[in-house]
Write an enzyme that holds these catalytic residues in place. Structure first.
Site, PDB file in Angstrom:
ATOM      1  N   HIS A  78     101.317 -68.930  48.476  1.00 43.48           N
ATOM      2  CA  HIS A  78     100.255 -67.951  48.190  1.00 43.48           C
ATOM      3  C   HIS A  78      99.415 -67.702  49.445  1.00 43.48           C
ATOM      4  O   HIS A  78      99.054 -66.575  49.759  1.00 43.48           O
ATOM      5  CB  HIS A  78      99.309 -68.475  47.102  1.00 43.48           C
ATOM      6  CG  HIS A  78      99.917 -68.594  45.747  1.00 43.48           C
ATOM      7  ND1 HIS A  78     100.099 -69.800  45.120  1.00 43.48           N
ATOM      8  CD2 HIS A  78     100.356 -67.650  44.891  1.00 43.48           C
ATOM      9  CE1 HIS A  78     100.634 -69.602  43.933  1.00 43.48           C
ATOM     10  NE2 HIS A  78     100.801 -68.300  43.763  1.00 43.48           N
TER      11      HIS A  78
ATOM     12  N   GLY B  34     105.591 -61.945  46.854  1.00 43.85           N
ATOM     13  CA  GLY B  34     106.617 -62.815  47.447  1.00 43.85           C
ATOM     14  C   GLY B  34     108.007 -62.417  46.977  1.00 43.85           C
ATOM     15  O   GLY B  34     108.187 -61.955  45.850  1.00 43.85           O
TER      16      GLY B  34
ATOM     17  N   LYS C   7     110.327 -64.445  46.319  1.00 40.47           N
ATOM     18  CA  LYS C   7     110.905 -65.391  45.354  1.00 40.47           C
ATOM     19  C   LYS C   7     111.049 -64.712  43.991  1.00 40.47           C
ATOM     20  O   LYS C   7     112.023 -64.897  43.292  1.00 40.47           O
ATOM     21  CB  LYS C   7     110.059 -66.657  45.217  1.00 40.47           C
ATOM     22  CG  LYS C   7     110.756 -67.675  44.321  1.00 40.47           C
ATOM     23  CD  LYS C   7     109.999 -68.956  44.192  1.00 40.47           C
ATOM     24  CE  LYS C   7     108.960 -68.901  43.118  1.00 40.47           C
ATOM     25  NZ  LYS C   7     109.500 -68.801  41.753  1.00 40.47           N
TER      26      LYS C   7
END
Ligand code: PAF
Length: 280
Positions: free
Chosen positions: A33, A145, A147
């Protein structure tokens, strides 16, 4: 850093700001983060972060009530890094003062596959809250992100189709030294599971090598990934080779011609569900 809990306070803080860079989160902040906040700082000013555990994106059997809420700790981390100017941390009543009957429904082709197939309603919940957060913050850029690869695509498509004046920036997945992608859910893993969790990235990396060697078609690759992880005790939701541009399965000639691809996987280790992906 200013911490605000209401939309009114947030708007007061941001009045007249035209270059806001925004990082929406659900808190329990970790280095991935913080890397998003750093990237935001390079692309706008001021940087605004939000922390809101969004009930709309959790299914009835998911971990909404157990999801780690660590606001004090998160504030400390953000203050240490000094990248964020305003933290917006609303409660549920502030975000949803009445039932949220207007919702953003991503198209089934993108929102209904992979994560969307396993977690019905997930991308509707994500898109709705992100639209609402964008409306509160009015950012010029927002950082997500990689991910959550499919989430990033859903949000990009939403912004394009609604012509929102927000550039969506993607940050590479941040990993521990052993390859495990950082995630708030990693904290649910026991010591034994944490050691095993690296196998998800290992399987994706091995799959990528096989695709690059031209050895596997999409179905064989998927079966291979399922088998490998299942044999080690994982419950696999998907292990799938897709085109980067629309997350549909590539045709064999597209693989041969160098179509940009991504392998996406989601699997459960004990009670913890992990997702990861690798671009090719
Ligand atoms: O990725 C997340 O943390 C969440 O899905 C998001 C984008 C903050 C929306 O709640």
């Amino acid at each position: 850093m200013k911490v605000v809990h209401t939309i009114e306070e947030l708007r007061d803080q941001l009045r007249g700001q035209l270059r806001v860079a925004f990082v929406p989160t659900m808190g329990n902040l970790h280095p991935a983060h913080l890397a998003l906040m750093k990237m935001a700082r390079q692309h706008g000013d001021p940087v605004v972060a939000s922390i809101f555990v969004n009930p709309l994106q959790f299914g009835p059997d998911e971990d909404f009530s157990e999801y780690p809420r660590t606001l004090e700790d998160d504030i400390r981390k953000l203050e240490q890094e000094r990248d964020v100017y305003v933290l917006f941390a609303p409660n549920e009543k502030e975000m949803y003062p009445e039932p949220q009957n207007f919702q953003i429904q991503p198209p089934g082709g993108l929102g209904g596959i992979l994560e969307g197939a396993v977690r019905p309603g997930f991308f509707t919940g994500v898109s709705t809250v992100v639209m609402k957060l964008f409306s509160c913050v009015q950012p010029r850029v927002a950082v997500f992100g990689k991910k959550d690869y499919q989430q990033l695509m859903v949000i990009r498509n939403m912004c394009r189709q609604f012509q929102l004046p927000v550039d969506i920036l993607a940050h590479e997945t941040v990993r521990d030294a052993d390859g495990l992608a950082l995630s708030s859910r990693n904290r649910y893993l026991s010591a034994h599971e944490r050691a095993e969790a690296t196998q998800l990235y290992a399987a994706l990396s091995a799959a990528r090598e096989q695709v690059l060697d031209g050895k596997l078609d999409t179905d064989t690759l998927s079966a291979w990934g399922h088998q490998l992880l299942s044999d080690r005790g994982w419950q696999v939701d998907y292990f799938s080779l897709r085109r980067q541009r629309d997350l549909l399965a590539p045709e064999p000639h597209e693989i041969e011609q160098g179509e940009p691809l991504v392998i996406l996987a989601a699997a459960r280790l004990g009670d913890t569900r992990l997702i990861d992906n690798l671009e090719i």
